[in-house]
Design an enzyme around this catalytic site. Structure first.
Site, short mmCIF file in Angstrom:
data_model
loop_
_atom_site.label_atom_id
_atom_site.label_comp_id
_atom_site.label_asym_id
_atom_site.label_seq_id
_atom_site.Cartn_x
_atom_site.Cartn_y
_atom_site.Cartn_z
N HIS A 169 0.83 -1.21 0.00
CA HIS A 169 0.00 0.00 0.00
C HIS A 169 0.86 1.26 0.00
O HIS A 169 0.96 1.96 -1.01
CB HIS A 169 -0.93 -0.03 1.21
CG HIS A 169 -1.93 1.08 1.26
ND1 HIS A 169 -2.19 1.92 0.19
CD2 HIS A 169 -2.78 1.49 2.26
CE1 HIS A 169 -3.12 2.79 0.54
NE2 HIS A 169 -3.49 2.55 1.78
N ASP A 196 4.38 7.68 -7.61
CA ASP A 196 5.36 7.13 -6.67
C ASP A 196 6.79 7.23 -7.21
O ASP A 196 7.73 7.45 -6.45
CB ASP A 196 5.03 5.67 -6.34
CG ASP A 196 3.65 5.52 -5.73
OD1 ASP A 196 3.38 6.22 -4.74
OD2 ASP A 196 2.84 4.74 -6.24
N HIS A 200 -0.14 1.54 -12.72
CA HIS A 200 -0.87 1.71 -11.46
C HIS A 200 -2.02 0.71 -11.43
O HIS A 200 -2.65 0.44 -12.45
CB HIS A 200 -1.42 3.14 -11.34
CG HIS A 200 -1.85 3.51 -9.96
ND1 HIS A 200 -3.07 3.14 -9.45
CD2 HIS A 200 -1.21 4.21 -8.98
CE1 HIS A 200 -3.17 3.62 -8.21
NE2 HIS A 200 -2.07 4.26 -7.90
#
Length: 428
Positions: free
Chosen positions: A265, A363, A306
């Site tokens: 996560h 990210d 993603h």
């Protein structure tokens, strides 16, 4: 809202009519609440096809690359707003007027200090403890210091707790970092904005206070905005589930931090840096790109594609622009950052990645930015938790503001049927 009906046919039973609910956007939802009366449950491990709640806060369309907070595109908020204004929006449903924003920012600044006794609480942790372990403990302990706002049925108490959490998270995150380094903890300054204050508490010391770069403060603010909320993910669902039991807000946010700590996560940007360490050098990129294309090779390019966004991550474009600004501002000559930029260039043009929409995501860029600013990898998920706190507390508020039930998922039991106890002497 329920204009249509669905019919469930189970062999040997009469058809079951179920309402079909329509939201303002997104897929229709089959309301299965009436199914329990028939003696049946639905089976959906991971809740991939289950809407666990009704919400007005955040909308995602993964196929189209859309992320809206209260109807506003994330790109517009990142470019035109700031983090505290976005916090107000998530909490209240509308953008503030100038007067409302001034009052809200002032309220947050008035809550940035933490109880002096909280400092001694840190002494119970080892200095080499993972920062997320310390965050879980400290945030959970806030209910012992601020028990004057724990009545979850009192809207004013809920509001005060929300403001306290948003205000104190940067202070506590910086305290966690300073504690790990053995440096004095810095007090917040009310003359600085939210992001500036965080960087001040992270990197300044009592004997040397340096001015905060506006470029780095803006980058930090954007990272906060882009991570503020992301609908019903694992940590948000954890906060809602904990909140449904009547747990206090600090305990609920601590549960969200614990869920976020899971590498599947909240550890994605940390995984990007570990991947760059594994690649090691620009000369090795081609070899590792080929490994990533090989289905039989366990190596994966982290920070590309993603789970939710099947086309592109709407946050990534803003984050790339911010990444370029930070690297230009700092003029860093870092082999790992050079490696990251080269990898980005290859992945954005290689047909294998382009055809599969495996573009760099938020990210990838946020990991590079945080490293460039000087934030250690172990603190990356702490930054994520800091930013996501407003999302968690907004969902918690939304749930408590309407009718709700304690969360109680069911199961498909596949264990033993009933059997009689066997005495120890009679067991083979």
């Amino acid at each position: 809202m329920a204009d249509k009906k669905a019919q469930l046919i189970i062999e040997g039973s009469a058809p079951v009519e179920l309402p079909v609910l329509s939201g303002t956007m997104g897929p229709d939802v089959v309301d299965v609440r009436g199914l329990t009366a028939t003696g049946h449950f639905t089976f959906d491990p991971g809740f991939m096809s289950t809407a666990s709640c009704e919400s007005k806060i955040t909308y995602i369309d993964g196929d189209k690359g859309v992320l809206l907070h209260r109807g506003y595109p994330i790109e517009q908020l990142a470019e035109k707003s700031d983090y505290l204004e976005t916090c107000y929006l998530l909490l209240n449903g509308e953008l503030p007027t100038a007067a409302q924003k001034e009052q809200f920012v002032g309220t947050i600044k008035n809550h940035t200090m933490v109880h002096e006794q909280l400092k001694t609480f840190f002494n119970g942790f080892r200095r080499d403890a993972h920062p997320m372990a310390v965050m879980c403990g400290v945030i959970g302990a806030l209910s012992a210091f601020y028990h004057d706002s724990l009545d979850i049925n009192n809207p004013k108490h809920r509001e005060v707790s929300a403001h306290r959490l948003i205000a104190k998270m940067p202070t506590i995150a910086a305290m966690v970092y300073k504690y790990s380094k053995g440096e004095p903890m810095m007090y917040p300054r009310n003359d600085l904005n939210y992001a500036e204050n965080f960087l001040h508490m992270m990197f300044n010391t009592p004997c040397e206070t340096k001015p905060i770069s506006p470029v780095l403060a803006k980058a930090m603010d954007r990272i906060f905005i882009l991570h503020a909320d992301h609908e019903q993910n694992a940590s948000t669902s954890t906060v809602r589930l904990a909140g449904s039991s009547g747990a206090n807000p600090f305990a609920c946010i601590a549960s969200g931090i614990a869920a976020l700590w899971g590498p599947a996560h909240g550890g994605a940007n940390e995984a990007v840096l570990r991947m760059l360490d594994e690649i090691g050098d620009v000369s090795n990129i081609d070899k590792f790109v080929e490994k990533a294309k090989d289905k039989n090779d366990p190596f994966k390019l982290m920070g590309f594609g993603h789970r939710v966004y099947k086309n592109f991550d709407p946050r990534a474009k803003v984050m790339k622009q911010t990444c370029d600004e930070v690297l230009q501002e700092l003029g860093i000559n870092d082999p790992q950052l050079e490696l990251a930029m080269k990898l980005e260039e290859i992945a954005r043009h290689d047909p294998y990645f382009v055809e599969r929409n495996l573009y760099p995501n938020v990210d990838f860029y946020s990991g590079i930015i945080l490293k460039a600013i000087g934030i250690p990898t172990s603190m990356f998920t702490v930054i994520f938790a800091l930013a996501r706190t407003v999302g968690w507390i907004s969902h918690w508020q939304e749930m408590l503001s309407g009718p709700y039930k304690i969360g109680r998922p069911r199961q498909l039991y596949t264990g033993h049927t009933q059997r009689d106890f066997t005495a120890l002497k009679d067991r083979g």
